[in-house]
Design a protein around this motif. Structure first.
Motif, PDB file in Angstrom:
ATOM      1  N   ARG A 202       0.814  -1.214   0.000  1.00 37.97           N
ATOM      2  CA  ARG A 202       0.000   0.000   0.000  1.00 37.97           C
ATOM      3  C   ARG A 202       0.850   1.268   0.000  1.00 37.97           C
ATOM      4  O   ARG A 202       0.474   2.282  -0.605  1.00 37.97           O
ATOM      5  CB  ARG A 202      -0.916  -0.006   1.223  1.00 37.97           C
ATOM      6  N   GLY A 203       1.986   1.262   0.681  1.00 36.02           N
ATOM      7  CA  GLY A 203       2.789   2.476   0.818  1.00 36.02           C
ATOM      8  C   GLY A 203       3.756   2.731  -0.321  1.00 36.02           C
ATOM      9  O   GLY A 203       4.538   3.693  -0.271  1.00 36.02           O
ATOM     10  N   LEU A 204       3.700   1.915  -1.362  1.00 36.22           N
ATOM     11  CA  LEU A 204       4.659   2.035  -2.457  1.00 36.22           C
ATOM     12  C   LEU A 204       4.336   3.229  -3.357  1.00 36.22           C
ATOM     13  O   LEU A 204       3.187   3.483  -3.690  1.00 36.22           O
ATOM     14  CB  LEU A 204       4.646   0.746  -3.279  1.00 36.22           C
ATOM     15  N   SER A 205       5.377   3.961  -3.760  1.00 39.64           N
ATOM     16  CA  SER A 205       5.307   5.011  -4.792  1.00 39.64           C
ATOM     17  C   SER A 205       4.274   6.090  -4.497  1.00 39.64           C
ATOM     18  O   SER A 205       3.410   6.389  -5.312  1.00 39.64           O
ATOM     19  CB  SER A 205       5.016   4.380  -6.166  1.00 39.64           C
ATOM     20  N   ASN A 206       4.406   6.695  -3.319  1.00 40.95           N
ATOM     21  CA  ASN A 206       3.651   7.904  -3.037  1.00 40.95           C
ATOM     22  C   ASN A 206       4.399   9.093  -3.648  1.00 40.95           C
ATOM     23  O   ASN A 206       5.513   8.928  -4.147  1.00 40.95           O
ATOM     24  CB  ASN A 206       3.471   8.092  -1.528  1.00 40.95           C
ATOM     25  N   VAL A 207       3.814  10.287  -3.617  1.00 37.23           N
ATOM     26  CA  VAL A 207       4.410  11.436  -4.284  1.00 37.23           C
ATOM     27  C   VAL A 207       4.310  12.664  -3.384  1.00 37.23           C
ATOM     28  O   VAL A 207       3.248  12.932  -2.800  1.00 37.23           O
ATOM     29  CB  VAL A 207       3.698  11.726  -5.628  1.00 37.23           C
ATOM     30  N   VAL A 208       5.397  13.410  -3.285  1.00 38.33           N
ATOM     31  CA  VAL A 208       5.400  14.653  -2.521  1.00 38.33           C
ATOM     32  C   VAL A 208       4.637  15.726  -3.295  1.00 38.33           C
ATOM     33  O   VAL A 208       4.888  15.950  -4.482  1.00 38.33           O
ATOM     34  CB  VAL A 208       6.841  15.127  -2.259  1.00 38.33           C
ATOM     35  N   VAL A 209       3.694  16.391  -2.633  1.00 36.58           N
ATOM     36  CA  VAL A 209       2.959  17.490  -3.268  1.00 36.58           C
ATOM     37  C   VAL A 209       3.176  18.809  -2.540  1.00 36.58           C
ATOM     38  O   VAL A 209       2.917  19.884  -3.100  1.00 36.58           O
ATOM     39  CB  VAL A 209       1.448  17.185  -3.351  1.00 36.58           C
ATOM     40  N   ASP A 210       3.641  18.762  -1.296  1.00 40.90           N
ATOM     41  CA  ASP A 210       3.864  19.979  -0.523  1.00 40.90           C
ATOM     42  C   ASP A 210       5.107  19.783   0.331  1.00 40.90           C
ATOM     43  O   ASP A 210       5.325  18.692   0.877  1.00 40.90           O
ATOM     44  CB  ASP A 210       2.649  20.282   0.355  1.00 40.90           C
ATOM     45  N   THR A 211       5.932  20.820   0.442  1.00 46.13           N
ATOM     46  CA  THR A 211       7.171  20.690   1.193  1.00 46.13           C
ATOM     47  C   THR A 211       7.270  21.809   2.230  1.00 46.13           C
ATOM     48  O   THR A 211       6.840  22.939   1.955  1.00 46.13           O
ATOM     49  CB  THR A 211       8.378  20.700   0.231  1.00 46.13           C
ATOM     50  N   PRO A 212       7.764  21.531   3.428  1.00 42.35           N
ATOM     51  CA  PRO A 212       8.243  20.211   3.852  1.00 42.35           C
ATOM     52  C   PRO A 212       7.083  19.259   4.099  1.00 42.35           C
ATOM     53  O   PRO A 212       5.989  19.691   4.449  1.00 42.35           O
ATOM     54  CB  PRO A 212       8.986  20.511   5.156  1.00 42.35           C
ATOM     55  N   CYS A 213       7.362  17.987   3.900  1.00 41.82           N
ATOM     56  CA  CYS A 213       6.363  16.962   4.194  1.00 41.82           C
ATOM     57  C   CYS A 213       6.803  16.186   5.436  1.00 41.82           C
ATOM     58  O   CYS A 213       7.957  16.280   5.857  1.00 41.82           O
ATOM     59  CB  CYS A 213       6.159  16.030   3.000  1.00 41.82           C
ATOM     60  N   SER A 214       5.870  15.463   6.008  1.00 42.09           N
ATOM     61  CA  SER A 214       6.188  14.750   7.242  1.00 42.09           C
ATOM     62  C   SER A 214       5.585  13.355   7.217  1.00 42.09           C
ATOM     63  O   SER A 214       4.528  13.124   6.629  1.00 42.09           O
ATOM     64  CB  SER A 214       5.686  15.520   8.468  1.00 42.09           C
TER      65      SER A 214
END
Length: 246
Positions: A202-214
């Motif tokens: 389920r956690g594979l290949s997520n994408v950052v959309v806002d930085t910083p992220c946590s």
């Protein structure tokens, strides 16, 4: 809402003083030197000493059963005053586990492991398992560079804060003996106290959309894998140094 007192944040830019653990297998990517703090203690697991010397790093300790390290490298380290801690070949712990335990015993709060990877999947799984050990849960930062990929280990009660650029791909992989319960901010597919288990991707290949992220681990241990981050950083550096070039 503030961060509970029982939690601690693992920021991407770690303080200068921490341990660098270099292990055997393929040599680390030399570009990783630009990711390391200037003040560090270098601990080598067996033939990790060979890699350290080739990278120009000065080791303080070599630990392991010494079955694969080059004898000339050992002699060089000994002449330089490096501590040599030899273990018998028949032991329950791997050289990687011994090196990590030694870093903890010395009181380091930040540990970065360097590894070029290897050809044996059992060794790969063994290294990942070692990073999930409960004795490392109290660290303020635990990171591994494997070839050009970065892995940040988030133990239960910790929060990782990173400043990846938007559209950076990362994966959240549960490791250790329990499923992970994870809360994220700044990712395309957010998790809110969601369970990640070892029998699901389920956690594979997520994408950052806002930085910083946590990424916060409410329970269990989560490996936050950023594939190809060394190359991403290299491209960013080249773009900054040559802004006028097309």
């Amino acid at each position: 809402m503030g961060t509970p007192a029982s939690e601690h944040a693992l920021h991407e830019h770690m303080p200068d003083e921490h341990a660098i653990v270099i292990i055997g297998g393929h040599p680390p990517d030399p570009r990783v030197l630009g990711e390391l703090p200037l003040t560090r203690e270098v601990i080598c697991a067996d033939s990790g000493l060979d890699h350290a010397l080739r990278l120009g790093l000065v080791p303080t300790t070599v630990i392991g059963d010494m079955d694969s390290v080059d004898r000339l490298s050992l002699a060089t380290a000994h002449a330089a005053g490096c501590s040599i801690i030899e273990h018998p070949p028949y032991k329950d712990a791997t050289d990687t586990e011994l090196a990590l335990a030694h870093a903890v015993a010395l009181g380091h709060r930040h540990v970065t492991l360097l590894w070029g990877g290897g050809d044996r999947i059992d060794h790969v799984l063994g290294v990942i398992a070692a990073l999930a050990h409960p004795s490392l849960a109290h660290l303020d930062g635990l990171r591994a560079w494997v070839a050009e990929d970065r892995i940040d280990i988030v133990h239960s009660g910790s929060e990782l804060i990173i400043d990846h650029e938007p559209r950076t791909v990362l994966s959240l992989i549960p490791i250790g003996s329990r499923q992970a319960v994870v809360t994220t901010r700044g990712l395309q597919w957010e998790l809110n106290g969601s369970q990640l288990s070892a029998d699901s991707a389920r956690g594979l290949s997520n994408v950052v959309v806002d930085t910083p992220c946590s990424i916060r681990s409410d329970d269990g241990v989560t490996a936050v894998v950023t594939p190809g981050l060394l190359t991403i950083h290299t491209r960013r550096t080249c773009a900054v140094s040559t802004p006028g070039e097309k």
